[in-house]
Write a protein that holds these residues in place. Structure first.
Motif, PDB file in Angstrom:
ATOM      1  N   THR A 146       0.833  -1.202   0.000  1.00  0.00           N
ATOM      2  CA  THR A 146       0.000   0.000   0.000  1.00  0.00           C
ATOM      3  C   THR A 146       0.863   1.245   0.000  1.00  0.00           C
ATOM      4  OG1 THR A 146      -0.109   0.057   2.412  1.00  0.00           O
ATOM      5  CG2 THR A 146      -1.833  -1.161   1.260  1.00  0.00           C
ATOM      6  N   GLY A 147       0.419   2.244  -0.721  1.00  0.00           N
ATOM      7  CA  GLY A 147       1.127   3.512  -0.789  1.00  0.00           C
ATOM      8  C   GLY A 147       0.216   4.652  -0.391  1.00  0.00           C
ATOM      9  N   GLU A 148       0.742   5.858  -0.493  1.00  0.00           N
ATOM     10  CA  GLU A 148      -0.036   7.046  -0.146  1.00  0.00           C
ATOM     11  C   GLU A 148      -1.205   7.240  -1.108  1.00  0.00           C
ATOM     12  OE1 GLU A 148       0.382   9.232   2.399  1.00  0.00           O
ATOM     13  OE2 GLU A 148       1.934   7.933   3.209  1.00  0.00           O
ATOM     14  N   ALA A 149      -0.942   7.127  -2.393  1.00  0.00           N
ATOM     15  CA  ALA A 149      -1.983   7.329  -3.401  1.00  0.00           C
ATOM     16  C   ALA A 149      -1.580   6.578  -4.663  1.00  0.00           C
ATOM     17  CB  ALA A 149      -2.140   8.814  -3.710  1.00  0.00           C
ATOM     18  N   GLY A 150      -2.531   6.389  -5.529  1.00  0.00           N
ATOM     19  CA  GLY A 150      -2.250   5.734  -6.794  1.00  0.00           C
ATOM     20  C   GLY A 150      -2.405   4.230  -6.710  1.00  0.00           C
ATOM     21  N   PRO A 151      -1.972   3.524  -7.762  1.00  0.00           N
ATOM     22  CA  PRO A 151      -2.138   2.071  -7.799  1.00  0.00           C
ATOM     23  C   PRO A 151      -1.242   1.378  -6.767  1.00  0.00           C
ATOM     24  CG  PRO A 151      -0.867   2.819  -9.677  1.00  0.00           C
ATOM     25  CD  PRO A 151      -1.340   4.046  -8.957  1.00  0.00           C
ATOM     26  N   ASN A 152      -1.670   0.198  -6.352  1.00  0.00           N
ATOM     27  CA  ASN A 152      -0.939  -0.583  -5.360  1.00  0.00           C
ATOM     28  C   ASN A 152      -0.452  -1.877  -6.010  1.00  0.00           C
ATOM     29  OD1 ASN A 152      -1.639   1.029  -2.879  1.00  0.00           O
ATOM     30  ND2 ASN A 152      -3.667   0.575  -3.663  1.00  0.00           N
ATOM     31  N   PRO A 153       0.851  -2.123  -6.008  1.00  0.00           N
ATOM     32  CA  PRO A 153       1.349  -3.366  -6.587  1.00  0.00           C
ATOM     33  C   PRO A 153       0.957  -4.570  -5.737  1.00  0.00           C
ATOM     34  CG  PRO A 153       3.154  -2.048  -5.710  1.00  0.00           C
ATOM     35  CD  PRO A 153       1.912  -1.245  -5.553  1.00  0.00           C
ATOM     36  N   ILE A 154       0.683  -5.676  -6.412  1.00  0.00           N
ATOM     37  CA  ILE A 154       0.349  -6.921  -5.733  1.00  0.00           C
ATOM     38  C   ILE A 154       1.122  -8.050  -6.402  1.00  0.00           C
ATOM     39  CG2 ILE A 154      -1.720  -7.207  -7.157  1.00  0.00           C
ATOM     40  CD1 ILE A 154      -2.982  -8.741  -4.839  1.00  0.00           C
ATOM     41  N   THR A 155       1.715  -8.892  -5.567  1.00  0.00           N
ATOM     42  CA  THR A 155       2.378 -10.106  -6.030  1.00  0.00           C
ATOM     43  C   THR A 155       1.600 -11.266  -5.434  1.00  0.00           C
ATOM     44  OG1 THR A 155       4.500  -8.967  -6.011  1.00  0.00           O
ATOM     45  CG2 THR A 155       4.562 -11.356  -6.117  1.00  0.00           C
ATOM     46  N   TYR A 156       1.280 -12.255  -6.253  1.00  0.00           N
ATOM     47  CA  TYR A 156       0.463 -13.356  -5.759  1.00  0.00           C
ATOM     48  C   TYR A 156       0.975 -14.697  -6.267  1.00  0.00           C
ATOM     49  CZ  TYR A 156      -1.828 -12.677 -10.304  1.00  0.00           C
ATOM     50  OH  TYR A 156      -2.079 -12.523 -11.640  1.00  0.00           O
ATOM     51  N   ASN A 157       0.700 -15.730  -5.465  1.00  0.00           N
ATOM     52  CA  ASN A 157       1.092 -17.099  -5.797  1.00  0.00           C
ATOM     53  C   ASN A 157      -0.118 -17.859  -6.294  1.00  0.00           C
ATOM     54  OD1 ASN A 157       3.492 -16.301  -4.680  1.00  0.00           O
ATOM     55  ND2 ASN A 157       3.346 -17.601  -2.886  1.00  0.00           N
ATOM     56  N   LEU A 158       0.108 -18.697  -7.298  1.00  0.00           N
ATOM     57  CA  LEU A 158      -0.944 -19.548  -7.827  1.00  0.00           C
ATOM     58  C   LEU A 158      -0.783 -20.966  -7.280  1.00  0.00           C
ATOM     59  CD1 LEU A 158      -0.895 -18.330 -11.537  1.00  0.00           C
ATOM     60  CD2 LEU A 158      -2.478 -17.666  -9.737  1.00  0.00           C
ATOM     61  N   LYS A 159      -1.824 -21.771  -7.420  1.00  0.00           N
ATOM     62  CA  LYS A 159      -1.783 -23.138  -6.904  1.00  0.00           C
ATOM     63  C   LYS A 159      -0.713 -23.984  -7.583  1.00  0.00           C
ATOM     64  CE  LYS A 159      -6.375 -23.624  -5.043  1.00  0.00           C
ATOM     65  NZ  LYS A 159      -7.642 -24.326  -5.075  1.00  0.00           N
ATOM     66  N   ASP A 160      -0.361 -23.662  -8.827  1.00  0.00           N
ATOM     67  CA  ASP A 160       0.673 -24.429  -9.526  1.00  0.00           C
ATOM     68  C   ASP A 160       2.089 -24.045  -9.102  1.00  0.00           C
ATOM     69  OD1 ASP A 160       1.110 -21.997 -10.757  1.00  0.00           O
ATOM     70  OD2 ASP A 160       0.596 -22.686 -12.777  1.00  0.00           O
ATOM     71  N   GLY A 161       2.213 -23.100  -8.149  1.00  0.00           N
ATOM     72  CA  GLY A 161       3.524 -22.692  -7.627  1.00  0.00           C
ATOM     73  C   GLY A 161       4.125 -21.482  -8.299  1.00  0.00           C
ATOM     74  N   SER A 162       3.528 -20.985  -9.361  1.00  0.00           N
ATOM     75  CA  SER A 162       4.075 -19.816 -10.051  1.00  0.00           C
ATOM     76  C   SER A 162       3.669 -18.544  -9.331  1.00  0.00           C
ATOM     77  CB  SER A 162       3.612 -19.791 -11.508  1.00  0.00           C
ATOM     78  OG  SER A 162       2.209 -19.676 -11.568  1.00  0.00           O
ATOM     79  N   ARG A 163       4.453 -17.483  -9.581  1.00  0.00           N
ATOM     80  CA  ARG A 163       4.186 -16.165  -8.995  1.00  0.00           C
ATOM     81  C   ARG A 163       3.891 -15.186 -10.111  1.00  0.00           C
ATOM     82  NH1 ARG A 163       9.068 -14.337  -5.676  1.00  0.00           N
ATOM     83  NH2 ARG A 163       7.803 -12.470  -5.567  1.00  0.00           N
ATOM     84  N   GLU A 164       2.934 -14.302  -9.858  1.00  0.00           N
ATOM     85  CA  GLU A 164       2.595 -13.265 -10.825  1.00  0.00           C
ATOM     86  C   GLU A 164       2.426 -11.952 -10.087  1.00  0.00           C
ATOM     87  OE1 GLU A 164      -0.575 -14.301 -13.479  1.00  0.00           O
ATOM     88  OE2 GLU A 164       0.343 -16.224 -13.979  1.00  0.00           O
ATOM     89  N   ARG A 165       2.425 -10.863 -10.860  1.00  0.00           N
ATOM     90  CA  ARG A 165       2.260  -9.542 -10.253  1.00  0.00           C
ATOM     91  C   ARG A 165       1.388  -8.681 -11.152  1.00  0.00           C
ATOM     92  NH1 ARG A 165       6.107  -5.927 -12.822  1.00  0.00           N
ATOM     93  NH2 ARG A 165       7.497  -7.178 -14.087  1.00  0.00           N
ATOM     94  N   THR A 166       0.719  -7.743 -10.517  1.00  0.00           N
ATOM     95  CA  THR A 166      -0.087  -6.755 -11.226  1.00  0.00           C
ATOM     96  C   THR A 166      -0.282  -5.575 -10.287  1.00  0.00           C
ATOM     97  OG1 THR A 166      -2.075  -6.446 -12.585  1.00  0.00           O
ATOM     98  CG2 THR A 166      -2.348  -7.681 -10.532  1.00  0.00           C
ATOM     99  N   VAL A 167      -1.125  -4.643 -10.653  1.00  0.00           N
ATOM    100  CA  VAL A 167      -1.419  -3.503  -9.782  1.00  0.00           C
ATOM    101  C   VAL A 167      -2.914  -3.437  -9.537  1.00  0.00           C
ATOM    102  CG1 VAL A 167       0.592  -2.109 -10.381  1.00  0.00           C
ATOM    103  CG2 VAL A 167      -1.467  -1.927 -11.748  1.00  0.00           C
ATOM    104  N   LEU A 168      -3.262  -2.983  -8.348  1.00  0.00           N
ATOM    105  CA  LEU A 168      -4.655  -2.786  -7.967  1.00  0.00           C
ATOM    106  C   LEU A 168      -4.957  -1.297  -7.997  1.00  0.00           C
ATOM    107  CD1 LEU A 168      -4.848  -5.146  -4.845  1.00  0.00           C
ATOM    108  CD2 LEU A 168      -5.497  -5.656  -7.200  1.00  0.00           C
ATOM    109  N   PRO A 169      -6.220  -0.943  -8.221  1.00  0.00           N
ATOM    110  CA  PRO A 169      -6.566   0.482  -8.157  1.00  0.00           C
ATOM    111  C   PRO A 169      -6.411   1.008  -6.737  1.00  0.00           C
ATOM    112  CG  PRO A 169      -8.520  -0.877  -8.469  1.00  0.00           C
ATOM    113  CD  PRO A 169      -7.342  -1.790  -8.556  1.00  0.00           C
ATOM    114  N   ALA A 170      -6.435   2.327  -6.604  1.00  0.00           N
ATOM    115  CA  ALA A 170      -6.254   2.952  -5.289  1.00  0.00           C
ATOM    116  C   ALA A 170      -7.305   2.466  -4.290  1.00  0.00           C
ATOM    117  CB  ALA A 170      -6.299   4.472  -5.419  1.00  0.00           C
ATOM    118  N   ASP A 171      -8.530   2.275  -4.751  1.00  0.00           N
ATOM    119  CA  ASP A 171      -9.595   1.756  -3.887  1.00  0.00           C
ATOM    120  C   ASP A 171      -9.828   0.293  -4.262  1.00  0.00           C
ATOM    121  OD1 ASP A 171     -11.699   1.430  -2.156  1.00  0.00           O
ATOM    122  OD2 ASP A 171     -13.164   2.361  -3.486  1.00  0.00           O
ATOM    123  N   TYR A 172      -9.243  -0.598  -3.486  1.00  0.00           N
ATOM    124  CA  TYR A 172      -9.309  -2.023  -3.820  1.00  0.00           C
ATOM    125  C   TYR A 172     -10.137  -2.810  -2.803  1.00  0.00           C
ATOM    126  CZ  TYR A 172      -5.419  -2.198  -0.495  1.00  0.00           C
ATOM    127  OH  TYR A 172      -4.632  -2.066   0.606  1.00  0.00           O
TER     128      TYR A 172
END
Length: 133
Positions: free
Chosen positions: A54-80
């Motif tokens: 989480t940051g002060e403003a703007g998009p929030n980066p997210i890193t997540y794990n999948l069931k197959d063991g891989s990792r992915e990343r994306t950004v969430l909007p400010a209001d998530y």
């Protein structure tokens, strides 16, 4: 016993090479996904863990794990809030981190730079000392 300058130079180069190798072997870089792909993966129950920064403003980066063991990343909007509710519904393990504490995580990635800088300062000091003689 006097050690050759070439031996010291080669040892330092090997050390720098090992530091670079360690940084790049530290972990896999997560694959970048779109926000829509992330939502679809959450809805289908593929996401097991998510780390939101989480940051002060703007998009929030997210890193997540999948069931197959891989990792992915994306950004969430400010209001998530809606995404967070969906993650909780799907029983995803969610960790929320403050962006201000993230500089500690960059330290291992910056180590090769610091090693090279220290080597450069050492070489400049040696050259200056040699010139004074």
């Amino acid at each position: 016993m006097k050690i050759s300058k070439n031996v010291v130079f080669v040892a330092v180069l090997i050390g720098v090479g090992l530091a670079f190798w360690g940084v790049f072997q530290n972990g896999r870089v997560p694959v970048k996904a779109t926000y829509s792909e992330f939502l679809q993966q959450v809805q289908t129950g593929q996401v097991t863990k998510a780390v939101i920064v989480t940051g002060e403003a703007g998009p929030n980066p997210i890193t997540y794990n999948l069931k197959d063991g891989s990792r992915e990343r994306t950004v969430l909007p400010a209001d998530y809030r809606d995404v967070l509710a969906t993650l909780q519904q799907r029983m995803v393990n969610v960790e929320i981190r403050d962006a201000a504490s993230q500089w500690l995580h960059m330290l291992p990635n910056a180590m090769p730079f610091f090693i090279l800088m220290a080597f450069w300062v050492f070489m400049m000091w040696r050259m200056r000392r040699r010139g004074a003689q």
